[in-house]
Design an enzyme around this catalytic site. Sequence first.
Site, PDB file in Angstrom:
ATOM      1  N   LYS A   1       2.265 -10.227  -4.211  1.00  0.00           N
ATOM      2  CA  LYS A   1       3.441  -8.916  -3.519  1.00  0.00           C
ATOM      3  C   LYS A   1       5.157  -9.686  -2.975  1.00  0.00           C
ATOM      4  O   LYS A   1       5.757  -8.495  -4.065  1.00  0.00           O
ATOM      5  CB  LYS A   1       2.595  -8.734  -1.520  1.00  0.00           C
ATOM      6  CG  LYS A   1       1.808  -7.886  -2.554  1.00  0.00           C
ATOM      7  CD  LYS A   1       0.684  -7.752  -0.987  1.00  0.00           C
ATOM      8  CE  LYS A   1      -0.533  -6.837  -1.075  1.00  0.00           C
ATOM      9  NZ  LYS A   1      -1.473  -6.771   0.544  1.00  0.00           N
TER      10      LYS A   1
ATOM     11  N   GLY B   1       0.793  -1.048   0.325  1.00  0.00           N
ATOM     12  CA  GLY B   1      -0.130  -0.207   0.242  1.00  0.00           C
ATOM     13  C   GLY B   1       0.933   1.374  -0.111  1.00  0.00           C
ATOM     14  O   GLY B   1       1.212   1.740  -0.658  1.00  0.00           O
TER      15      GLY B   1
HETATM   16  N1  LIG Z   1      -7.779  -2.003  -1.075  1.00  0.00           N
HETATM   17  C1  LIG Z   1      -6.648  -1.010  -0.980  1.00  0.00           C
HETATM   18  O1  LIG Z   1      -7.034  -1.327   0.695  1.00  0.00           O
HETATM   19  C2  LIG Z   1      -5.810  -2.115  -1.995  1.00  0.00           C
HETATM   20  C3  LIG Z   1      -4.278  -1.749  -1.356  1.00  0.00           C
HETATM   21  C4  LIG Z   1      -3.583  -2.090  -2.487  1.00  0.00           C
HETATM   22  C5  LIG Z   1      -4.332  -2.455  -3.422  1.00  0.00           C
HETATM   23  N2  LIG Z   1      -5.393  -2.127  -4.140  1.00  0.00           N
HETATM   24  C6  LIG Z   1      -5.584  -2.762  -5.490  1.00  0.00           C
HETATM   25  O2  LIG Z   1      -6.084  -1.963  -5.972  1.00  0.00           O
HETATM   26  C7  LIG Z   1      -7.014  -2.161  -6.945  1.00  0.00           C
HETATM   27  C8  LIG Z   1      -8.962  -1.977  -6.741  1.00  0.00           C
HETATM   28  O3  LIG Z   1      -8.364  -1.951  -5.387  1.00  0.00           O
HETATM   29  P1  LIG Z   1     -10.222  -1.395  -4.301  1.00  0.00           P
HETATM   30  O4  LIG Z   1     -10.025  -1.599  -3.241  1.00  0.00           O
HETATM   31  O5  LIG Z   1     -10.240   0.170  -4.609  1.00  0.00           O
HETATM   32  O6  LIG Z   1     -10.926  -1.998  -4.852  1.00  0.00           O
HETATM   33  P2  LIG Z   1     -12.953  -2.550  -4.618  1.00  0.00           P
HETATM   34  O7  LIG Z   1     -13.318  -0.921  -3.872  1.00  0.00           O
HETATM   35  O8  LIG Z   1     -13.479  -3.321  -5.262  1.00  0.00           O
HETATM   36  O9  LIG Z   1     -12.830  -0.721  -6.368  1.00  0.00           O
HETATM   37  C9  LIG Z   1     -12.618  -1.319  -7.704  1.00  0.00           C
HETATM   38  C10 LIG Z   1     -13.737  -0.639  -8.488  1.00  0.00           C
HETATM   39  O10 LIG Z   1     -13.004  -0.982 -10.169  1.00  0.00           O
HETATM   40  C11 LIG Z   1     -14.750  -1.276 -10.716  1.00  0.00           C
HETATM   41  N3  LIG Z   1     -14.838  -2.055 -11.123  1.00  0.00           N
HETATM   42  C12 LIG Z   1     -14.524  -3.325 -11.203  1.00  0.00           C
HETATM   43  N4  LIG Z   1     -14.460  -4.447 -12.581  1.00  0.00           N
HETATM   44  C13 LIG Z   1     -14.714  -3.164 -14.072  1.00  0.00           C
HETATM   45  C14 LIG Z   1     -15.035  -3.236 -14.750  1.00  0.00           C
HETATM   46  N5  LIG Z   1     -15.277  -4.599 -15.550  1.00  0.00           N
HETATM   47  N6  LIG Z   1     -15.028  -2.314 -15.588  1.00  0.00           N
HETATM   48  C15 LIG Z   1     -14.916  -0.963 -14.889  1.00  0.00           C
HETATM   49  N7  LIG Z   1     -15.149  -0.936 -13.744  1.00  0.00           N
HETATM   50  C16 LIG Z   1     -14.896  -2.236 -12.922  1.00  0.00           C
HETATM   51  C17 LIG Z   1     -15.659  -1.666  -9.728  1.00  0.00           C
HETATM   52  O11 LIG Z   1     -16.854  -0.571 -10.245  1.00  0.00           O
HETATM   53  P3  LIG Z   1     -18.289  -0.354  -9.468  1.00  0.00           P
HETATM   54  O12 LIG Z   1     -17.888   0.470  -8.116  1.00  0.00           O
HETATM   55  O13 LIG Z   1     -19.362   0.345 -10.617  1.00  0.00           O
HETATM   56  O14 LIG Z   1     -18.582  -1.627  -9.369  1.00  0.00           O
HETATM   57  C18 LIG Z   1     -15.371  -0.274  -8.203  1.00  0.00           C
HETATM   58  O15 LIG Z   1     -14.927   1.160  -8.817  1.00  0.00           O
HETATM   59  C19 LIG Z   1      -7.252  -3.643  -7.138  1.00  0.00           C
HETATM   60  O16 LIG Z   1      -6.335  -4.008  -7.874  1.00  0.00           O
HETATM   61  C20 LIG Z   1      -6.139  -4.363  -5.240  1.00  0.00           C
HETATM   62  O17 LIG Z   1      -6.040  -4.838  -4.995  1.00  0.00           O
HETATM   63  C21 LIG Z   1      -6.223  -2.157  -3.263  1.00  0.00           C
END
Ligand SMILES: NC(=O)c1ccc[n+]([C@@H]2O[C@H](COP(=O)([O-])OP(=O)(O)OC[C@H]3O[C@@H](n4cnc5c(N)ncnc54)[C@H](OP(=O)(O)O)[C@@H]3O)[C@@H](O)[C@H]2O)c1
Length: 434
Positions: A211, A140
Amino acid sequence: MSELKRKPLRLGVAGLGTVGVGVVNIVENSGDMLSTRAGQRIVVSAVSARDRGRDRGIDLSAYGWHDNAVDLAGDDSVDLVVELMGGSDGPAYALAKACLAAGKPFVTANKALIATHGKELAALAEASKTALRFEAAVAGGLPVVKALMEGLTANKINELYGILNRTCNYILTRMEREKLAFDDVLSEAQKIGYAEADPTFDIDGIDTAHKTAILAAIAFGIAPDLGNLPTEGIRNIAPVDIDYARELGYRIKLLGVARQTGEGVEVRVHPAMVPLSSPLASVMDATNAVLITGDQVGQTGYEGPGAGQGPTASSVIADVVDVARGICYPPLGVPVNDLKKLPYLGSESHIGTYYIRLRVTDVPGVMAEITQSLAAETVSIESMLQRGHAEGGGVYIVLTTHETTEQSAIAALSHFNALDCVLESPAMLRIETA
Ligand SMILES: NC(=O)c1ccc[n+]([C@@H]2O[C@H](COP(=O)([O-])OP(=O)(O)OC[C@H]3O[C@@H](n4cnc5c(N)ncnc54)[C@H](OP(=O)(O)O)[C@@H]3O)[C@@H](O)[C@H]2O)c1
Protein backbone atom coordinates in the site's frame (compact mmCIF):
# COMPACT_ATOMS: atom_id res chain seq x y z
CA MET A 1 -34.58 12.69 -13.34
CA SER A 2 -31.92 13.58 -15.89
CA GLU A 3 -31.48 11.31 -18.86
CA LEU A 4 -29.30 8.22 -18.47
CA LYS A 5 -27.04 6.84 -21.14
CA ARG A 6 -29.07 4.37 -23.17
CA LYS A 7 -26.95 1.33 -22.48
CA PRO A 8 -26.09 0.10 -18.99
CA LEU A 9 -22.48 -0.36 -17.87
CA ARG A 10 -22.15 -4.14 -17.55
CA LEU A 11 -19.72 -5.45 -14.97
CA GLY A 12 -17.81 -8.71 -14.99
CA VAL A 13 -16.82 -9.56 -11.42
CA ALA A 14 -13.82 -11.85 -10.97
CA GLY A 15 -13.76 -13.16 -7.39
CA LEU A 16 -16.84 -13.60 -5.24
CA GLY A 17 -15.34 -13.63 -1.77
CA THR A 18 -15.67 -10.94 0.88
CA VAL A 19 -15.29 -7.98 -1.46
CA GLY A 20 -16.82 -9.52 -4.60
CA VAL A 21 -20.07 -10.34 -2.79
CA GLY A 22 -20.06 -6.81 -1.33
CA VAL A 23 -19.78 -5.32 -4.82
CA VAL A 24 -22.60 -7.48 -6.20
CA ASN A 25 -24.79 -6.52 -3.24
CA ILE A 26 -24.28 -2.79 -3.73
CA VAL A 27 -25.03 -3.01 -7.45
CA GLU A 28 -28.15 -5.07 -6.78
CA ASN A 29 -29.43 -3.05 -3.83
CA SER A 30 -28.47 0.53 -4.68
CA GLY A 31 -29.01 0.47 -8.43
CA ASP A 32 -31.22 3.55 -8.67
CA MET A 33 -28.97 5.72 -6.54
CA LEU A 34 -25.89 4.64 -8.51
CA SER A 35 -27.60 5.19 -11.86
CA THR A 36 -28.46 8.76 -10.95
CA ARG A 37 -24.96 9.46 -9.75
CA ALA A 38 -23.21 7.72 -12.61
CA GLY A 39 -25.55 8.90 -15.37
CA GLN A 40 -25.75 5.30 -16.50
CA ARG A 41 -27.35 2.16 -15.15
CA ILE A 42 -24.77 -0.21 -13.64
CA VAL A 43 -25.47 -3.93 -13.71
CA VAL A 44 -23.58 -7.15 -13.10
CA SER A 45 -23.45 -9.23 -16.24
CA ALA A 46 -20.99 -12.06 -15.59
CA VAL A 47 -18.96 -13.46 -12.70
CA SER A 48 -16.12 -15.86 -12.00
CA ALA A 49 -14.83 -17.66 -8.93
CA ARG A 50 -13.13 -21.01 -8.32
CA ASP A 51 -16.05 -22.98 -6.93
CA ARG A 52 -19.31 -22.55 -8.82
CA GLY A 53 -21.26 -24.60 -6.28
CA ARG A 54 -20.33 -22.55 -3.21
CA ASP A 55 -23.22 -20.83 -1.41
CA ARG A 56 -22.23 -17.17 -1.26
CA GLY A 57 -25.53 -15.88 0.11
CA ILE A 58 -26.35 -14.15 -3.20
CA ASP A 59 -28.32 -15.25 -6.23
CA LEU A 60 -25.97 -15.66 -9.20
CA SER A 61 -28.51 -17.22 -11.56
CA ALA A 62 -28.95 -14.08 -13.67
CA TYR A 63 -25.24 -13.72 -14.42
CA GLY A 64 -23.02 -15.45 -16.91
CA TRP A 65 -20.40 -17.71 -15.30
CA HIS A 66 -16.76 -18.23 -16.26
CA ASP A 67 -14.65 -20.99 -14.77
CA ASN A 68 -11.63 -19.14 -16.08
CA ALA A 69 -11.68 -15.53 -14.86
CA VAL A 70 -9.43 -14.40 -17.72
CA ASP A 71 -12.29 -15.12 -20.13
CA LEU A 72 -14.11 -12.09 -18.73
CA ALA A 73 -11.71 -9.96 -20.78
CA GLY A 74 -13.13 -11.35 -24.02
CA ASP A 75 -16.77 -11.61 -22.91
CA ASP A 76 -18.82 -9.22 -25.07
CA SER A 77 -21.49 -8.97 -22.39
CA VAL A 78 -18.93 -7.29 -20.09
CA ASP A 79 -17.98 -3.60 -20.45
CA LEU A 80 -15.79 -3.32 -17.35
CA VAL A 81 -13.99 -5.97 -15.30
CA VAL A 82 -13.78 -5.77 -11.52
CA GLU A 83 -10.93 -7.96 -10.22
CA LEU A 84 -11.39 -9.18 -6.64
CA MET A 85 -9.41 -12.43 -6.61
CA GLY A 86 -6.11 -11.16 -5.21
CA GLY A 87 -2.48 -12.15 -5.81
CA SER A 88 0.24 -10.25 -7.60
CA ASP A 89 0.48 -12.76 -10.44
CA GLY A 90 -1.60 -15.66 -11.75
CA PRO A 91 -5.14 -15.00 -13.00
CA ALA A 92 -5.37 -11.45 -11.60
CA TYR A 93 -2.32 -10.32 -13.57
CA ALA A 94 -3.36 -12.23 -16.71
CA LEU A 95 -6.86 -10.76 -16.53
CA ALA A 96 -5.56 -7.22 -16.01
CA LYS A 97 -3.28 -7.47 -19.03
CA ALA A 98 -5.95 -9.04 -21.23
CA CYS A 99 -8.53 -6.38 -20.31
CA LEU A 100 -6.24 -3.38 -20.68
CA ALA A 101 -4.73 -4.63 -23.94
CA ALA A 102 -8.26 -5.03 -25.28
CA GLY A 103 -9.31 -1.57 -24.09
CA LYS A 104 -11.69 -2.89 -21.42
CA PRO A 105 -11.74 -0.77 -18.23
CA PHE A 106 -10.32 -2.58 -15.22
CA VAL A 107 -11.05 -1.86 -11.55
CA THR A 108 -9.26 -3.77 -8.80
CA ALA A 109 -8.81 -3.88 -5.03
CA ASN A 110 -5.56 -5.81 -5.45
CA LYS A 111 -2.62 -3.97 -3.85
CA ALA A 112 -0.16 -6.77 -4.58
CA LEU A 113 -0.97 -6.54 -8.29
CA ILE A 114 -0.62 -2.75 -8.48
CA ALA A 115 2.47 -2.57 -6.25
CA THR A 116 4.18 -5.23 -8.37
CA HIS A 117 2.98 -4.51 -11.91
CA GLY A 118 1.53 -0.99 -11.59
CA LYS A 119 3.83 0.64 -14.12
CA GLU A 120 3.36 -2.02 -16.80
CA LEU A 121 -0.42 -2.05 -16.34
CA ALA A 122 -0.60 1.74 -16.37
CA ALA A 123 1.33 1.75 -19.66
CA LEU A 124 -1.11 -0.75 -21.16
CA ALA A 125 -4.07 1.31 -19.97
CA GLU A 126 -2.62 4.50 -21.41
CA ALA A 127 -1.84 2.84 -24.73
CA SER A 128 -5.44 1.71 -25.12
CA LYS A 129 -6.88 4.89 -23.48
CA THR A 130 -8.64 2.70 -20.95
CA ALA A 131 -9.35 3.27 -17.26
CA LEU A 132 -7.33 1.34 -14.67
CA ARG A 133 -8.52 2.16 -11.14
CA PHE A 134 -7.51 0.79 -7.75
CA GLU A 135 -8.91 2.98 -4.96
CA ALA A 136 -9.80 -0.05 -2.81
CA ALA A 137 -6.22 -1.35 -2.96
CA VAL A 138 -5.12 1.16 -0.31
CA ALA A 139 -6.90 1.70 3.00
CA GLY A 140 -10.17 -0.05 2.04
CA GLY A 141 -12.96 2.46 2.33
CA LEU A 142 -10.84 5.62 2.58
CA PRO A 143 -10.62 7.69 -0.61
CA VAL A 144 -6.88 8.36 -0.30
CA VAL A 145 -5.93 7.48 -3.87
CA LYS A 146 -8.57 9.92 -5.08
CA ALA A 147 -7.39 12.53 -2.59
CA LEU A 148 -3.86 12.33 -3.99
CA MET A 149 -4.96 12.11 -7.63
CA GLU A 150 -7.59 14.82 -7.52
CA GLY A 151 -8.15 16.93 -4.43
CA LEU A 152 -4.47 17.45 -3.66
CA THR A 153 -3.25 17.72 -7.23
CA ALA A 154 -2.16 21.35 -6.72
CA ASN A 155 0.33 20.19 -4.10
CA LYS A 156 3.86 18.92 -4.09
CA ILE A 157 3.50 16.11 -1.57
CA ASN A 158 6.27 16.32 1.01
CA GLU A 159 5.42 13.32 3.15
CA LEU A 160 2.77 10.84 4.06
CA TYR A 161 2.24 8.42 6.90
CA GLY A 162 -0.17 5.51 6.91
CA ILE A 163 -1.56 3.06 9.41
CA LEU A 164 -2.60 0.72 6.67
CA ASN A 165 -2.99 -2.74 8.13
CA ARG A 166 -5.91 -3.48 10.39
CA THR A 167 -4.50 -6.73 11.75
CA CYS A 168 -1.37 -5.01 13.04
CA ASN A 169 -3.22 -2.06 14.51
CA TYR A 170 -5.67 -4.40 16.21
CA ILE A 171 -2.83 -6.48 17.68
CA LEU A 172 -0.92 -3.43 18.94
CA THR A 173 -4.11 -1.96 20.43
CA ARG A 174 -4.93 -5.12 22.37
CA MET A 175 -1.33 -5.59 23.51
CA GLU A 176 -1.48 -2.11 25.01
CA ARG A 177 -4.99 -2.19 26.46
CA GLU A 178 -4.83 -5.66 27.93
CA LYS A 179 -1.10 -5.96 28.52
CA LEU A 180 -0.92 -9.11 26.42
CA ALA A 181 1.99 -10.67 24.56
CA PHE A 182 2.12 -10.50 20.76
CA ASP A 183 1.63 -14.27 20.26
CA ASP A 184 -1.44 -14.39 22.51
CA VAL A 185 -3.19 -11.55 20.70
CA LEU A 186 -2.26 -12.98 17.32
CA SER A 187 -3.86 -16.34 18.06
CA GLU A 188 -7.03 -14.66 19.32
CA ALA A 189 -7.09 -12.42 16.25
CA GLN A 190 -6.88 -15.55 14.08
CA LYS A 191 -9.83 -17.10 15.94
CA ILE A 192 -12.11 -14.11 15.29
CA GLY A 193 -10.99 -13.67 11.68
CA TYR A 194 -8.93 -10.49 12.17
CA ALA A 195 -5.77 -12.33 11.17
CA GLU A 196 -5.22 -14.96 8.49
CA ALA A 197 -4.17 -18.53 9.31
CA ASP A 198 -0.86 -17.52 7.71
CA PRO A 199 -0.47 -14.00 9.08
CA THR A 200 2.97 -13.32 7.55
CA PHE A 201 1.69 -10.94 4.92
CA ASP A 202 0.14 -8.68 7.53
CA ILE A 203 2.39 -8.88 10.57
CA ASP A 204 5.67 -8.76 8.66
CA GLY A 205 4.61 -5.50 7.04
CA ILE A 206 4.30 -6.81 3.46
CA ASP A 207 0.68 -5.70 3.06
CA THR A 208 1.59 -2.24 4.38
CA ALA A 209 4.57 -2.16 1.99
CA HIS A 210 2.31 -2.82 -1.02
CA LYS A 211 0.00 0.00 0.00
CA THR A 212 2.85 2.39 0.82
CA ALA A 213 4.51 1.70 -2.53
CA ILE A 214 1.27 2.66 -4.29
CA LEU A 215 0.74 5.83 -2.25
CA ALA A 216 4.37 6.90 -2.69
CA ALA A 217 4.10 6.36 -6.44
CA ILE A 218 1.07 8.59 -6.79
CA ALA A 219 2.33 11.16 -4.30
CA PHE A 220 5.75 11.63 -5.90
CA GLY A 221 5.09 10.72 -9.55
CA ILE A 222 7.32 7.63 -9.47
CA ALA A 223 6.68 3.97 -10.32
CA PRO A 224 5.63 1.66 -7.46
CA ASP A 225 8.85 -0.03 -6.35
CA LEU A 226 8.81 -2.77 -3.74
CA GLY A 227 12.52 -3.37 -4.28
CA ASN A 228 13.39 -0.07 -2.61
CA LEU A 229 11.13 -0.38 0.36
CA PRO A 230 12.79 -1.56 3.59
CA THR A 231 10.09 -3.43 5.49
CA GLU A 232 9.84 -4.51 9.12
CA GLY A 233 6.78 -5.86 10.87
CA ILE A 234 5.58 -6.06 14.45
CA ARG A 235 6.66 -9.57 15.54
CA ASN A 236 9.38 -8.23 17.82
CA ILE A 237 7.31 -5.65 19.66
CA ALA A 238 7.36 -6.57 23.34
CA PRO A 239 4.70 -5.46 25.86
CA VAL A 240 7.45 -3.77 27.83
CA ASP A 241 8.18 -1.45 24.88
CA ILE A 242 4.52 -0.56 24.63
CA ASP A 243 4.55 0.37 28.35
CA TYR A 244 7.73 2.44 28.06
CA ALA A 245 6.38 4.16 24.96
CA ARG A 246 3.37 5.25 27.00
CA GLU A 247 5.53 6.44 29.87
CA LEU A 248 7.61 8.51 27.46
CA GLY A 249 4.51 10.01 25.79
CA TYR A 250 4.33 7.81 22.69
CA ARG A 251 2.34 4.95 21.18
CA ILE A 252 3.72 2.23 18.90
CA LYS A 253 2.18 1.94 15.43
CA LEU A 254 3.13 0.06 12.29
CA LEU A 255 3.69 2.89 9.80
CA GLY A 256 4.12 3.20 6.08
CA VAL A 257 6.25 6.31 5.60
CA ALA A 258 7.00 8.12 2.36
CA ARG A 259 8.97 11.35 2.30
CA GLN A 260 10.38 13.49 -0.48
CA THR A 261 13.39 15.71 0.15
CA GLY A 262 15.75 17.65 -2.11
CA GLU A 263 17.99 14.55 -2.25
CA GLY A 264 15.39 11.95 -3.18
CA VAL A 265 12.67 9.83 -1.61
CA GLU A 266 12.49 7.69 1.50
CA VAL A 267 9.85 4.98 1.47
CA ARG A 268 9.76 2.48 4.34
CA VAL A 269 7.57 0.37 6.58
CA HIS A 270 8.33 -0.27 10.22
CA PRO A 271 6.91 0.00 13.70
CA ALA A 272 7.54 3.43 15.18
CA MET A 273 6.73 5.47 18.23
CA VAL A 274 4.42 8.38 17.51
CA PRO A 275 3.73 11.15 20.04
CA LEU A 276 0.43 10.75 21.88
CA SER A 277 -0.48 14.20 20.54
CA SER A 278 -0.22 12.97 16.91
CA PRO A 279 -3.50 12.16 15.12
CA LEU A 280 -1.96 8.75 14.37
CA ALA A 281 -1.71 7.87 18.06
CA SER A 282 -5.49 7.88 18.51
CA VAL A 283 -6.09 5.46 15.63
CA MET A 284 -6.96 2.26 17.47
CA ASP A 285 -8.29 -1.23 16.82
CA ALA A 286 -8.88 -2.15 13.17
CA THR A 287 -9.02 1.45 11.93
CA ASN A 288 -6.74 2.78 9.19
CA ALA A 289 -5.44 6.32 8.83
CA VAL A 290 -3.37 8.29 6.36
CA LEU A 291 -1.78 11.71 6.93
CA ILE A 292 -0.66 13.54 3.80
CA THR A 293 1.30 16.78 3.85
CA GLY A 294 1.25 18.96 0.75
CA ASP A 295 3.17 22.19 0.21
CA GLN A 296 0.00 24.25 -0.26
CA VAL A 297 -2.58 22.56 1.92
CA GLY A 298 -0.40 21.51 4.86
CA GLN A 299 -1.34 18.31 6.67
CA THR A 300 -4.57 16.50 5.79
CA GLY A 301 -5.89 13.33 7.42
CA TYR A 302 -8.13 10.42 6.45
CA GLU A 303 -9.33 7.90 9.01
CA GLY A 304 -11.81 5.04 8.95
CA PRO A 305 -12.30 1.40 8.06
CA GLY A 306 -9.44 0.17 5.92
CA ALA A 307 -10.92 -3.22 5.09
CA GLY A 308 -14.07 -5.32 5.29
CA GLN A 309 -16.86 -6.03 2.88
CA GLY A 310 -18.81 -2.76 2.92
CA PRO A 311 -15.88 -0.32 3.07
CA THR A 312 -13.84 -2.06 0.39
CA ALA A 313 -16.79 -2.57 -1.95
CA SER A 314 -17.67 1.10 -1.41
CA SER A 315 -14.32 2.14 -2.89
CA VAL A 316 -14.59 -0.36 -5.75
CA ILE A 317 -17.99 1.04 -6.70
CA ALA A 318 -16.64 4.61 -6.51
CA ASP A 319 -14.13 3.64 -9.20
CA VAL A 320 -16.84 1.98 -11.28
CA VAL A 321 -19.00 5.11 -11.09
CA ASP A 322 -16.04 7.24 -12.22
CA VAL A 323 -15.63 5.01 -15.26
CA ALA A 324 -19.35 5.35 -16.02
CA ARG A 325 -18.94 9.12 -15.79
CA GLY A 326 -16.24 8.91 -18.43
CA ILE A 327 -13.41 9.86 -16.08
CA CYS A 328 -10.15 8.38 -17.33
CA TYR A 329 -6.77 9.75 -16.36
CA PRO A 330 -3.29 8.23 -16.24
CA PRO A 331 -3.61 5.42 -13.68
CA LEU A 332 -0.56 6.55 -11.67
CA GLY A 333 -1.55 10.22 -11.79
CA VAL A 334 0.95 11.18 -14.50
CA PRO A 335 1.66 9.43 -17.80
CA VAL A 336 4.06 6.52 -17.44
CA ASN A 337 6.58 8.29 -19.68
CA ASP A 338 6.64 11.21 -17.25
CA LEU A 339 7.25 9.12 -14.12
CA LYS A 340 10.36 10.41 -12.35
CA LYS A 341 13.36 8.32 -11.42
CA LEU A 342 14.12 9.84 -8.05
CA PRO A 343 16.99 8.44 -5.99
CA TYR A 344 15.88 6.27 -3.08
CA LEU A 345 17.53 7.29 0.17
CA GLY A 346 18.58 4.25 2.18
CA SER A 347 17.32 4.04 5.75
CA GLU A 348 20.92 4.32 7.04
CA SER A 349 20.99 7.96 5.98
CA HIS A 350 17.67 8.68 7.67
CA ILE A 351 18.04 11.32 10.35
CA GLY A 352 15.72 10.87 13.29
CA THR A 353 15.38 10.16 16.95
CA TYR A 354 15.37 6.69 18.43
CA TYR A 355 14.14 4.69 21.39
CA ILE A 356 16.56 2.08 22.70
CA ARG A 357 15.86 -0.48 25.45
CA LEU A 358 18.67 -2.45 27.03
CA ARG A 359 18.53 -5.27 29.58
CA VAL A 360 21.68 -4.97 31.62
CA THR A 361 23.29 -6.35 34.78
CA ASP A 362 22.41 -4.35 37.86
CA VAL A 363 25.97 -3.35 38.87
CA PRO A 364 27.76 0.00 39.21
CA GLY A 365 29.48 1.35 36.11
CA VAL A 366 26.93 0.10 33.58
CA MET A 367 25.56 3.56 32.87
CA ALA A 368 29.08 4.81 32.08
CA GLU A 369 29.65 1.97 29.59
CA ILE A 370 26.38 2.74 27.86
CA THR A 371 27.01 6.46 27.57
CA GLN A 372 30.52 5.76 26.25
CA SER A 373 29.11 3.47 23.55
CA LEU A 374 26.73 6.21 22.46
CA ALA A 375 29.42 8.88 22.58
CA ALA A 376 31.67 6.72 20.36
CA GLU A 377 29.03 7.07 17.64
CA THR A 378 28.22 10.72 18.51
CA VAL A 379 24.72 9.77 19.53
CA SER A 380 23.45 12.04 22.29
CA ILE A 381 20.84 11.11 24.85
CA GLU A 382 17.59 13.02 25.13
CA SER A 383 16.15 11.07 28.07
CA MET A 384 17.07 7.98 30.03
CA LEU A 385 15.17 5.86 32.55
CA GLN A 386 16.12 2.87 34.63
CA ARG A 387 13.34 0.66 35.90
CA GLY A 388 12.96 -2.13 38.47
CA HIS A 389 13.86 -5.68 37.68
CA ALA A 390 13.61 -6.93 34.14
CA GLU A 391 11.97 -10.19 33.17
CA GLY A 392 14.81 -12.71 32.84
CA GLY A 393 17.10 -10.86 35.27
CA GLY A 394 18.96 -7.55 35.37
CA VAL A 395 17.31 -4.17 34.87
CA TYR A 396 16.02 -2.25 31.91
CA ILE A 397 17.63 0.95 30.79
CA VAL A 398 15.52 2.86 28.34
CA LEU A 399 16.74 5.89 26.46
CA THR A 400 15.69 8.20 23.68
CA THR A 401 18.25 9.92 21.49
CA HIS A 402 18.53 13.36 19.99
CA GLU A 403 18.54 13.48 16.19
CA THR A 404 21.14 11.20 14.67
CA THR A 405 21.59 9.13 11.54
CA GLU A 406 20.19 5.62 11.59
CA GLN A 407 23.66 4.39 10.75
CA SER A 408 25.01 5.88 14.01
CA ALA A 409 22.12 4.48 16.05
CA ILE A 410 22.72 1.00 14.59
CA ALA A 411 26.47 1.31 15.19
CA ALA A 412 25.75 2.18 18.84
CA LEU A 413 23.67 -1.01 19.09
CA SER A 414 26.67 -3.08 17.98
CA HIS A 415 28.76 -1.45 20.72
CA PHE A 416 26.06 -2.43 23.22
CA ASN A 417 25.98 -5.99 21.94
CA ALA A 418 29.71 -6.30 22.64
CA LEU A 419 29.36 -5.24 26.29
CA ASP A 420 29.34 -7.97 28.98
CA CYS A 421 26.81 -5.98 31.00
CA VAL A 422 24.23 -6.14 28.18
CA LEU A 423 22.17 -9.31 28.64
CA GLU A 424 20.22 -9.46 25.39
CA SER A 425 20.08 -7.77 22.00
CA PRO A 426 18.82 -4.22 22.53
CA ALA A 427 15.43 -3.20 21.17
CA MET A 428 15.38 -0.10 18.98
CA LEU A 429 12.42 1.80 17.52
CA ARG A 430 12.31 4.91 15.39
CA ILE A 431 10.42 7.88 16.73
CA GLU A 432 8.31 9.63 14.10
CA THR A 433 6.93 13.08 14.82
CA ALA A 434 3.94 12.74 12.46
N1 LIG B 1 -11.19 -8.33 2.39
C1 LIG B 1 -10.87 -7.06 2.55
O1 LIG B 1 -11.25 -6.43 3.55
C2 LIG B 1 -10.05 -6.35 1.51
C3 LIG B 1 -9.73 -5.00 1.70
C4 LIG B 1 -9.00 -4.32 0.73
C5 LIG B 1 -8.59 -5.00 -0.40
N2 LIG B 1 -8.90 -6.33 -0.54
C6 LIG B 1 -8.44 -7.01 -1.74
O2 LIG B 1 -9.58 -7.47 -2.47
C7 LIG B 1 -9.25 -8.67 -3.14
C8 LIG B 1 -10.26 -9.75 -2.73
O3 LIG B 1 -10.19 -9.93 -1.34
P1 LIG B 1 -11.27 -10.81 -0.56
O4 LIG B 1 -11.04 -10.56 0.87
O5 LIG B 1 -12.62 -10.61 -1.12
O6 LIG B 1 -10.74 -12.27 -0.90
P2 LIG B 1 -11.50 -13.66 -0.67
O7 LIG B 1 -12.63 -13.50 0.28
O8 LIG B 1 -10.45 -14.66 -0.38
O9 LIG B 1 -12.13 -13.97 -2.11
C9 LIG B 1 -11.33 -14.26 -3.21
C10 LIG B 1 -12.24 -14.69 -4.33
O10 LIG B 1 -11.47 -14.90 -5.48
C11 LIG B 1 -11.84 -16.15 -6.05
N3 LIG B 1 -10.70 -16.70 -6.74
C12 LIG B 1 -9.49 -17.00 -6.24
N4 LIG B 1 -8.70 -17.50 -7.19
C13 LIG B 1 -9.43 -17.51 -8.33
C14 LIG B 1 -9.20 -17.93 -9.66
N5 LIG B 1 -8.03 -18.46 -10.01
N6 LIG B 1 -10.19 -17.80 -10.56
C15 LIG B 1 -11.39 -17.29 -10.21
N7 LIG B 1 -11.67 -16.87 -8.95
C16 LIG B 1 -10.71 -17.00 -8.04
C17 LIG B 1 -12.28 -17.02 -4.91
O11 LIG B 1 -13.12 -18.05 -5.41
P3 LIG B 1 -13.85 -19.12 -4.46
O12 LIG B 1 -14.78 -18.30 -3.60
O13 LIG B 1 -14.59 -20.00 -5.38
O14 LIG B 1 -12.76 -19.79 -3.69
C18 LIG B 1 -13.00 -16.00 -4.05
O15 LIG B 1 -14.33 -15.88 -4.44
C19 LIG B 1 -7.80 -8.98 -2.78
O16 LIG B 1 -6.95 -8.43 -3.76
C20 LIG B 1 -7.61 -8.24 -1.48
O17 LIG B 1 -6.26 -7.87 -1.24
C21 LIG B 1 -9.62 -7.01 0.38
